[in-house]
Write a protein that holds these residues in place. Structure first.
Motif, short mmCIF file in Angstrom:
data_model
loop_
_atom_site.label_atom_id
_atom_site.label_comp_id
_atom_site.label_asym_id
_atom_site.label_seq_id
_atom_site.Cartn_x
_atom_site.Cartn_y
_atom_site.Cartn_z
N GLU A 1 1.47 44.04 64.67
CA GLU A 1 1.35 42.74 65.30
C GLU A 1 2.66 41.86 65.17
O GLU A 1 3.04 41.18 66.29
N ARG A 2 3.32 41.85 64.10
CA ARG A 2 4.37 41.05 63.95
C ARG A 2 5.48 41.89 63.32
O ARG A 2 5.79 41.83 62.18
N GLU B 1 -8.86 40.67 67.37
CA GLU B 1 -10.12 40.33 67.24
C GLU B 1 -10.30 39.32 66.12
O GLU B 1 -11.17 38.31 65.99
N ALA B 2 -9.18 39.51 64.98
CA ALA B 2 -9.11 38.50 64.21
C ALA B 2 -8.83 37.11 64.33
O ALA B 2 -9.39 36.10 63.53
N GLY B 3 -8.37 36.69 65.46
CA GLY B 3 -7.93 35.30 65.78
C GLY B 3 -6.78 35.06 65.12
O GLY B 3 -5.85 35.79 64.59
N ALA B 4 -6.70 33.63 65.24
CA ALA B 4 -5.43 33.05 64.57
C ALA B 4 -5.42 33.05 62.99
O ALA B 4 -6.61 32.46 62.33
N VAL B 5 -4.70 33.66 62.19
CA VAL B 5 -4.53 33.76 60.94
C VAL B 5 -3.03 33.51 60.41
O VAL B 5 -2.14 33.88 61.33
N ASP B 6 -2.73 33.49 59.34
CA ASP B 6 -1.35 33.32 58.84
C ASP B 6 -1.02 34.86 58.38
O ASP B 6 -1.07 35.25 57.37
#
Length: 584
Positions: free
Chosen positions: A455-456, A523-528
């Motif tokens: 993802e990052r 699916e997890a949405g906005a997280v750090d």
């Protein structure tokens, strides 16, 4: 063009393409928070569950599970192959697709331009043939089409034309040397050239992109051969093309099924009667390339064959070719026609409704397989069942792993009353087993860091040297996948999520895992993500130290510390001190 497309070009392409703009041009998207949404194009739904992320350059449907990058979307939505999807995106960005071993130097540029000249010439010849239908010499071809009930609309849709009777008609209008390359002119032994197609009804053969790659010609009166095709050329590979696919998809971009017949006129006649989703092989048996191309557009195929001995033999050969392509979710049915009949004659005799009734009664591959296999052995005898079991297992071993293979083997065991050990697993079971047994470390932790890194990709900078050295021993599972990701991000620190996923397209299992992990991150949405990644790395570091300490202790025979070198003793003390301080 030959040569592999460089991975670096795929990376650059995916950084230039905005997946939101790409998909929005085909499906109107609506802004929903940080992402975009629409009703899914891959299944029917009333409430939008299709999400596109501009940050991740990734799409995902919460309803049917479809997901992927810009390349994957074009492959699924536009029904393109990988190379075609890359070329489509490159054209959108104004880029030329390079090839390894050739680059984009003068030789490749010249070859590419030469190919375009061939395509242009072939298109010009198709227009010339079509124009001949309006000339006096083409009246006999027009009369033939009217006799067969073909309208002007259908003739225009398929680009039908007429090759005049003359021996050197084409060379008076086009470049002779290039016509020879395309097989439209033949060289005489004593010198000179002559037209391959003369006094024939002409059927242009178009590829998926609508480019004319060859021709088929049918005699209008008596003569042999009844049908004559273009030879293999730089543009035309018979085992990779089918007649009528381009025209079919223009009428129905997503047909429910494709009917595969044997003749050009069968395709045209069925289109005339309202069945445009029909294609024909080009004088060759059904090939694996044909199947791969057709299954990119539909999941259901119907093969039509004559019901005579030759037709049944052709159907069986098609079945044998099809077995390796029968992944779960795909369907093939067999429509055997009465002896002496073909789709053209039947649809004229019985009408569209009658022909559709026959289609509905087409036999599934599984039923046809056991029906034909049963004719080869007497299952009332032990010898017959043994023979049937042996031959059946040989054929079913060519099926890809999955539920269809399992069920077919179960049915073979029922028919023969011979127990057949199940060696195959579904892809889901195989992947689950891989993840469960791949590493002695916590699978959930490795899965987590793999998902965060894909993802990052820029988070790779947080992975320390000691953990990287430890990963050098990773040979399987998510630890190995994590190491592979690090190797790529180290070389390409600005790699995007989409680019990272596409690097694994030729490694099917890893590619699917990365797609799944990226999907879960969406699916997890906005997280750090950064905080979670760093914390997970700390846990992995602690695990690494415990593992190393245990390894060093095992090096002590009967607890004798003298067996260790001074360096080993220092390492052991240091690790134990770190573990104690962490616990305190």
């Amino acid at each position: 063009m030959s040569g592999k497309i460089p991975s670096s070009f795929i990376d650059e392409l995916l950084t230039r393409v905005d997946i939101v703009d790409l998909i929005d041009a085909r499906i109107p998207l609506k802004k929903t928070g940080s992402n975009y949404s629409a009703r899914c194009p891959f299944h029917n739904e009333k409430t939008p569950s299709f999400t596109v992320s501009r940050d991740k350059q990734f799409y995902h449907c919460f309803g049917c599970g479809a997901h992927g990058t810009a390349i994957g979307f074009l492959m699924e939505y536009d029904r393109l192959g990988f190379v075609e999807a890359v070329e489509e995106l490159a054209a959108r960005c104004g880029l030329t697709v390079p090839r390894e071993g050739g680059g984009t130097g003068p030789d490749e540029t010249a070859a590419r331009e030469n190919f375009q000249e061939l395509y242009d010439l072939q298109a010009g010849v198709a227009r010339f043939y079509a124009a001949q239908l309006r000339e006096e010499s083409g009246l006999k071809a027009v009369a033939y089409l009217k006799k067969r009930g073909v309208s002007g609309e259908i003739a225009a849709r398929y680009g039908l034309g007429y090759a005049p009777e003359g021996w050197n008609t084409l060379e008076r209008h086009f470049d002779g040397e290039m016509l020879v390359r395309l097989g439209l002119l033949l060289q005489k032994e004593g010198g000179g050239r002559y037209d391959r197609f003369r006094d024939r009804l002409m059927f242009p053969i178009r590829d998926r992109r609508g480019r004319v790659v060859g021709f088929g010609g049918r005699v209008l009166d008596q003569g042999e051969p009844k049908y004559l095709n273009s030879p293999e050329t730089p543009l035309f590979k018979k085992r990779q093309e089918v007649y009528g696919l381009f025209e079919s998809l223009k009428v129905q971009s997503k047909p429910a099924f494709l009917l595969v017949v044997e003749g050009y006129m069968d395709v045209v006649a069925l289109a005339q009667y309202g069945l445009p989703n029909t294609v024909a092989t080009l004088g060759t048996a059904m090939s694996a390339d044909h199947l791969g191309m057709l299954f990119r557009h539909v999941s259901d195929l119907v093969f039509s064959f004559d019901g005579d001995t030759a037709g049944r033999a052709a159907a069986w050969r098609a079945l044998e070719t099809a077995l390796p392509a029968m992944r779960d979710g795909r369907s093939i049915r067999f429509l055997l026609l009465p002896e002496g009949e073909d789709p053209d004659t039947l649809v004229r005799c019985e009408g569209l409704d009658g022909f559709k009734t026959r289609l509905a009664e087409a036999m599934p591959l599984s039923d046809y397989f056991f029906a034909q296999l049963g004719e080869q052995a007497d299952i009332k005898t032990i010898e017959g069942r043994a023979r049937l079991s042996r031959e059946g297992q040989r054929l079913l071993d060519t099926l890809p792993d999955g539920n269809f293979r399992i069920l077919m083997r179960q049915r073979l065991a029922e028919v023969t009353r011979v127990a057949i050990p199940q060696k195959s697993t579904t892809l889901h079971e195989a992947t689950s087993a891989r993840r469960a047994g791949a590493t002695s470390l916590r699978p959930s932790l490795w899965q987590h860091v793999v998902g965060l890194l894909v993802e990052r990709p820029e988070l790779a900078r947080h992975v320390g040297a000691e953990l990287r050295r430890w990963l050098e021993n990773a040979r399987q599972g998510d630890a190995l996948l994590f190491r592979k990701l690090l190797e790529i991000t180290d070389i390409h620190p600005h790699m995007t999520s989409a680019g990272l996923v596409e690097r694994f397209r030729n490694q099917q299992e890893d590619h699917e895992i990365l797609l799944e992990r990226l999907q879960k991150r969406l699916e997890a949405g906005a997280v750090d993500a950064e905080k979670g990644f760093v914390e997970s790395l700390k846990q992995l570091e602690a695990k690494r130290r415990r593992t190393e300490t245990a390894r060093l202790r095992q090096a002590l025979p009967a607890g004798d510390a003298a067996a260790l070198t001074e360096e080993g003793k220092a390492a052991l003390r240091g690790m134990e001190d770190k573990i104690k301080s962490r616990k305190s």
